[in-house]
Design a protein around this motif. Structure first.
Motif, PDB file in Angstrom:
ATOM      1  N   GLY A 291      40.816  37.528  54.199  1.00 40.12           N
ATOM      2  CA  GLY A 291      40.802  38.651  53.265  1.00 40.12           C
ATOM      3  C   GLY A 291      41.843  39.713  53.525  1.00 40.12           C
ATOM      4  N   VAL A 292      42.630  39.563  54.589  1.00 38.26           N
ATOM      5  CA  VAL A 292      43.648  40.560  54.921  1.00 38.26           C
ATOM      6  C   VAL A 292      45.029  40.034  54.531  1.00 38.26           C
ATOM      7  N   VAL A 293      45.750  40.815  53.735  1.00 39.48           N
ATOM      8  CA  VAL A 293      47.149  40.518  53.426  1.00 39.48           C
ATOM      9  C   VAL A 293      47.995  41.548  54.157  1.00 39.48           C
TER      10      VAL A 293
ATOM     11  N   ALA B 155      42.377  38.054  44.080  1.00 37.49           N
ATOM     12  CA  ALA B 155      41.014  38.426  44.480  1.00 37.49           C
ATOM     13  C   ALA B 155      40.162  38.830  43.290  1.00 37.49           C
ATOM     14  N   ASP B 156      40.836  38.927  42.111  1.00 34.31           N
ATOM     15  CA  ASP B 156      40.154  39.377  40.895  1.00 34.31           C
ATOM     16  C   ASP B 156      39.453  40.706  41.140  1.00 34.31           C
ATOM     17  N   ALA B 157      40.177  41.589  41.843  1.00 38.47           N
ATOM     18  CA  ALA B 157      39.619  42.903  42.184  1.00 38.47           C
ATOM     19  C   ALA B 157      40.765  43.918  42.171  1.00 38.47           C
TER      20      ALA B 157
ATOM     21  N   MET C 137      45.833  30.906  37.155  1.00 40.50           N
ATOM     22  CA  MET C 137      45.514  32.038  38.043  1.00 40.50           C
ATOM     23  C   MET C 137      46.741  32.400  38.881  1.00 40.50           C
ATOM     24  N   THR C 138      46.941  33.685  39.136  1.00 49.38           N
ATOM     25  CA  THR C 138      48.071  34.134  39.932  1.00 49.38           C
ATOM     26  C   THR C 138      48.012  33.550  41.332  1.00 49.38           C
ATOM     27  N   GLN C 139      49.188  33.115  41.805  1.00 51.91           N
ATOM     28  CA  GLN C 139      49.253  32.532  43.140  1.00 51.91           C
ATOM     29  C   GLN C 139      48.997  33.600  44.200  1.00 51.91           C
ATOM     30  N   ALA C 140      48.204  33.231  45.175  1.00 45.90           N
ATOM     31  CA  ALA C 140      47.879  34.181  46.243  1.00 45.90           C
ATOM     32  C   ALA C 140      49.105  34.441  47.104  1.00 45.90           C
TER      33      ALA C 140
ATOM     34  N   ALA D  96      50.062  43.492  43.793  1.00 46.66           N
ATOM     35  CA  ALA D  96      49.547  43.045  42.502  1.00 46.66           C
ATOM     36  C   ALA D  96      49.035  41.609  42.583  1.00 46.66           C
ATOM     37  N   ALA D  97      49.776  40.746  43.288  1.00 48.73           N
ATOM     38  CA  ALA D  97      49.357  39.347  43.415  1.00 48.73           C
ATOM     39  C   ALA D  97      48.061  39.237  44.216  1.00 48.73           C
TER      40      ALA D  97
END
Length: 322
Positions: A95-97, A34-36, A1-4, A28-29
Motif C-alpha cells: 500500500g505504500v508508493v 487504489a480507486d481512492a 483500469m489505470t496501471q499501478a 494520480a496513478a
C-alpha cells in the motif's frame, strides 16, 4: 483500469517543472489504481526528516491504509536516510508508493546507477535543450488536441522564452483562447503587446521591491493585453527561482548554472535578488504566487485585481514590508 505505479519511483533531473509533473502523474496513478482519490501524500525533504520519522512512514500500516511518500533532495540525504530508502526499495510495504527526487548530482550521485538495478522505476526530469524543447512545445499542444506548424513552435519559444512552466501555461491559454486553431498569425496577435511590457519585467520589478514601478508596469501590461496567465507565470517563476537559491552557499554562476537550470547571467541576477528576501518572506511569497496561479485560471472573479494584488504583495515582501 489505470496501471499501478511502481512501489519505488525515482524522479531524476534538475528541471523542477518536469519533476513536479512526473510526481503528479505518479500520485494520480496511485490514487486511480487504489480507486481512492483521497490517498494521502506525505512530502518530506531528505535533509529535514529524521531516520525514526522516515522509518515509521515506510513501515506497513496496521490498518492496511494506502499512502504515498515523497522524499525530495535525495542527492543530499544522510547515509541513515539512504539506508532506510534502500530497505524500502528492496522490501516495499503493502500500500505504500515511494517517490524520490534526485538531481543526478551531489554526494549521493552513485544512487542514480545503483537504485535502478534494485528495481526503482526511473522518471526523467532532465533539462531540455534545443530540439527537445521544440518537442516539448509540440507535445504540449498535442496534449490539448492541437497540432501546430514548426513556425508556431518557434514563435511561441521566441515570445514566451525557454521556461517550461511558462511555456506550458502559455500553450494551455493559447489553445483555450483560439479554440484550438493556433496559427502563426494568432500567436503574433496574442503577443503583440509584449514588446513594450513583458511579464518578466513586471516580475523583476516586483521581486526587487519596486512597488510603484511594478504596479505601473503590471497595469500597462494588462492594458496592452499581456495574458494574465503569463504575468502569473513570470511572477511564479521569479519567486520560485529565488526560493531555490536562497541560503545556498558558494554558488558559482558559470559552474553551477546547469544545476539550477538557468543561464549564468540569470543565476547571478537571481542570487542578487535573493539577498533581499528573508526565509519568512520567501515562504509567504510562494503562497502568494500559488494563489495567483489559481486565480488567473478561473478561481478569481477579477484576474486583473488578482495580478495587481499579487504584484503589490510580492513587492512589499521584497522590500521587507510584508
Amino acid at each position: 483500469m489505470t496501471q499501478a505505479p511502481a512501489p519505488a519511483n525515482l524522479i531524476l533531473g534538475t528541471e523542477t517543472f518536469l519533476a513536479e509533473r512526473r510526481r503528479s502523474a505518479i500520485v494520480a496513478a496511485a490514487r486511480a489504481h487504489a480507486d481512492a482519490p483521497d490517498v494521502p501524500v506525505e512530502m518530506h525533504k531528505a535533509t529535514d526528516i529524521t531516520a525514526p520519522e522516515l522509518a515509521e512512514l515506510l513501515s506497513p500500516s496496521l490498518f492496511s491504509e494506502d499512502r504515498i511518500i515523497v522524499v525530495t533532495g535525495v542527492e543530499d540525504a544522510a547515509q541513515d536516510t539512504v539506508k532506510l530508502l534502500e530497505q524500502a526499495i528492496a522490501d516495499p510495504a503493502d500500500g505504500v508508493v515511494l517517490v524520490m527526487t534526485h538531481t543526478g548530482k551531489g554526494r549521493n550521485k552513485k544512487l542514480v546507477n545503483t537504485w535502478p538495478k534494485m528495481g526503482v522505476q526511473v522518471h526523467s526530469a532532465g533539462e531540455l535543450k534545443g530540439r527537445d524543447r521544440h518537442a516539448f512545445v509540440e507535445q504540449e499542444f498535442r496534449s490539448h488536441g492541437v497540432r501546430v506548424s514548426p513556425d508556431v513552435v518557434s514563435l511561441v519559444l521566441d515570445s514566451v522564452g525557454s521556461g517550461l512552466r511558462e511555456l506550458a501555461s502559455a500553450i494551455s491559454q493559447l489553445a483555450a483562447d483560439t479554440g484550438g486553431n493556433v496559427t502563426a498569425d494568432s500567436v503574433r496577435k496574442y503577443y503583440q503587446g509584449r514588446a513594450e511590457v513583458t511579464g518578466f519585467e513586471v516580475a523583476d520589478l516586483a521581486v526587487t521591491g519596486r512597488l510603484y514601478e511594478a504596479v505601473v508596469a503590471a497595469r500597462r501590461a494588462l492594458q496592452l493585453g499581456v495574458p494574465h496567465v503569463l504575468l502569473a507565470a513570470a511572477l511564479c517563476g521569479a519567486v520560485a527561482d529565488i526560493a531555490r537559491v536562497a541560503g545556498a552557499r558558494r554558488i558559482d554562476p558559470r559552474r553551477d548554472a546547469a544545476d539550477y537550470g538557468m543561464a549564468p547571467w540569470k543565476l547571478e541576477k537571481t542570487m542578487r535578488h535573493a539577498r533581499m528576501w528573508s526565509p519568512e518572506a520567501i515562504s509567504e511569497g510562494l503562497q502568494v504566487v500559488a494563489h495567483l496561479d489559481a486565480d488567473v485560471k478561473g478561481r478569481s472573479q477579477s484576474a486583473d485585481y488578482a495580478v495587481e494584488h499579487a504584484v503589490r504583495r510580492i513587492a512589499s515582501l521584497a522590500a521587507g514590508q510584508g
